[in-house]
Scaffold this active site. Structure first.
Site, mmCIF file in Angstrom:
data_model
loop_
_atom_site.group_PDB
_atom_site.id
_atom_site.type_symbol
_atom_site.label_atom_id
_atom_site.label_comp_id
_atom_site.label_asym_id
_atom_site.label_seq_id
_atom_site.Cartn_x
_atom_site.Cartn_y
_atom_site.Cartn_z
ATOM 1 N N GLU A 1 0.836 -1.203 0.000
ATOM 2 C CA GLU A 1 0.000 0.000 0.000
ATOM 3 C C GLU A 1 0.873 1.255 0.000
ATOM 4 O O GLU A 1 1.915 1.303 0.643
ATOM 5 C CB GLU A 1 -0.934 -0.003 1.214
ATOM 6 N N CYS B 1 -1.386 6.708 9.702
ATOM 7 C CA CYS B 1 -0.132 6.184 10.222
ATOM 8 C C CYS B 1 -0.373 4.927 11.054
ATOM 9 O O CYS B 1 -1.194 4.917 11.968
ATOM 10 C CB CYS B 1 0.537 7.259 11.075
ATOM 11 N N CYS C 1 1.119 -1.038 15.842
ATOM 12 C CA CYS C 1 1.119 -0.852 14.395
ATOM 13 C C CYS C 1 0.463 -2.033 13.696
ATOM 14 O O CYS C 1 0.847 -3.182 13.904
ATOM 15 C CB CYS C 1 2.566 -0.674 13.903
ATOM 16 N N CYS D 1 5.897 -3.947 16.006
ATOM 17 C CA CYS D 1 5.565 -2.858 16.929
ATOM 18 C C CYS D 1 4.125 -3.031 17.405
ATOM 19 O O CYS D 1 3.212 -3.236 16.602
ATOM 20 C CB CYS D 1 5.755 -1.507 16.247
ATOM 21 N N CYS E 1 6.412 -6.707 7.564
ATOM 22 C CA CYS E 1 7.412 -6.100 8.450
ATOM 23 C C CYS E 1 7.831 -7.130 9.497
ATOM 24 O O CYS E 1 7.046 -8.001 9.881
ATOM 25 C CB CYS E 1 6.822 -4.867 9.143
ATOM 26 N N CYS F 1 3.570 8.660 0.972
ATOM 27 C CA CYS F 1 4.092 7.712 1.958
ATOM 28 C C CYS F 1 4.376 6.392 1.251
ATOM 29 O O CYS F 1 3.455 5.721 0.783
ATOM 30 C CB CYS F 1 3.078 7.531 3.090
#
Length: 415
Positions: A118, A376, A145, A142, A138, A131
């Site tokens: 994305e 975010c 996230c 985190c 990933c 962005c």
């Protein structure tokens, strides 16, 4: 209210055949070698590379036939050997606030099946920020996230990173002599993609070489030509590559901080267990080119009852002492299954006021694109890495289907 423009591919061109490499994302040296391989004379390489660079990055062409100052015979050779196309756009969503999110599909390249990432465009009055993602999934996990809930599938190539910028410019009409997209929310003047932030899916410093090559192209003065001050790389704290970022890339730096104590940061940003706060802060203080004009941005997500007290604000000021810095306070953007809540607005404002009074700019980032999960920490695709057995089974199935098709074609018309 969000609108979904289309779930079908938006790109006008068919997907590139896998055997044809793309010139997008190549360095000038690599492009020269590619031209040499199809018979371009060595004495012409510099000129031909300059021509291609201009057509690909300044004019945004997607077909060699559009390169009108390149000889027709050379265009045919280029078309037979290479592509300058785009990834498939699976979906494009538009938020009520004008934020756009694209779901793009790339070839498997070792993942077993095509992968998706994305990319988000955030229009504002004086700029348009893109962005960009650096990985499919990933590894950092985190806690707050959504991207971290998707396992790492693979790194993106330099081509795939640069392609995200090209797709955004295509969709917005951000090229000379091209009409702007009348339906898009865009800046009132200047370039539509004026800033790039490596803050999408993945940890950029775990994909350093590809990110370095891609950003060199994005910041190249004869191509996409974004200045180093308009390109920001965000890391969660991969300390060994922070100095390399300053020395070898030279862009602006952002740190996903989110906590001021090691015990809490170990939970929120687990890479802290390997590179604790002292090591991270030492790397920031030594960042090449650091000055009041080139401050480090520290990103701090506001989590209710977790990291949002005035004591946390005081410790934050102490932690950053001596570092030219700006602190972006990010109201937490919720996602399905999260255990966290966003801090109350009054708490965020009090936190910001304390940090401001201590001499640090601490803007509160306005949440953008929440209604399309483009804010975010909300980015995530459905790509998953196949197990080896699944990948082999898929490859065997494709091989069998290919052989069956060949047999059918060979036998077509026989009695």
């Amino acid at each position: 209210m969000s609108t979904l423009i289309d779930h079908r591919p938006v790109a006008a061109l068919p997907a590139a055949a896998p055997e044809k490499p793309s010139l997008v994302g190549m360095t000038r040296v690599e492009m020269a070698k590619a031209l040499l391989a199809i018979g371009v004379e060595e004495r012409q390489l510099r000129m031909r590379v300059a021509q291609l660079w201009h057509w690909i990055y300044v004019r945004g062409v997607r077909e060699f036939s559009a390169m009108t100052n390149v000889a027709k015979e050379l265009r045919a050779r280029l078309d037979a050997a290479y592509v300058v196309g785009r990834p498939e756009i699976v979906a494009e969503q538009v938020s009520a606030d004008g934020t756009r999110k694209w779901l793009m599909r790339f070839p498997s390249r070792g993942a077993g099946k095509p992968v998706e990432i994305e990319t988000v465009y955030i229009p504002e009055e004086g700029r348009g920020t893109l962005c960009v993602s650096s990985q499919v999934g990933c590894t950092l996990n985190c806690a707050f996230c959504h991207t971290g809930t998707q396992m790492l599938v693979r790194n993106l190539t330099a081509e795939e990173i640069v392609a995200q910028v090209l797709v955004a410019r295509d969709r917005l009409g951000d090229y000379p002599d091209v009409a702007h997209n009348a339906e898009a929310a865009i800046p009132s003047e200047g370039r539509l993609v004026s800033n790039v932030v490596m803050m999408g899916m993945g940890e950029p410093l775990y994909n350093f070489d590809a990110v370095k090559q891609a950003l060199a192209i994005i910041m190249d003065g004869d191509g996409l030509s974004l200045s180093k001050r308009r390109v920001t790389l965000s890391t969660s704290g991969m300390v060994p590559n922070i100095a390399r970022t300053g020395d070898e890339i030279g862009c602006m730096l952002a740190i996903s901080l989110h906590a001021v104590r090691d015990d809490l940061r170990n939970v929120l940003v687990p890479i802290n267990k390997k590179y604790p706060l002292k090591e991270l802060m030492d790397a920031c203080r030594a960042y090449p080119g650091l000055s009041n004009a080139r401050r480090i941005t520290f990103e701090y997500v506001m989590l209710k009852g977790v990291n949002d007290s005035l004591e946390d604000a005081r410790d934050l000021v102490k932690l950053l002492k001596g570092i030219p810095a700006k602190i972006n306070l990010i109201p937490f953007n919720p996602w399905p299954g999260t255990a966290y809540e966003c801090s109350d607005w009054e708490t965020i404002e009090a936190f910001a006021q304390f940090v401001n009074d201590a001499g640090y700019a601490s803007p509160i980032r306005t949440p953008r694109g929440r209604d399309i999960a483009a804010a975010c920490g909300q980015l995530k695709s459905e790509s998953e890495r196949l197990r080896k057995t699944e990948r082999l089974r898929l490859e065997m199935g494709l091989m069998e289907a290919d052989l069956a098709m060949r047999a059918m074609v060979a036998g077509h018309g026989e009695d």
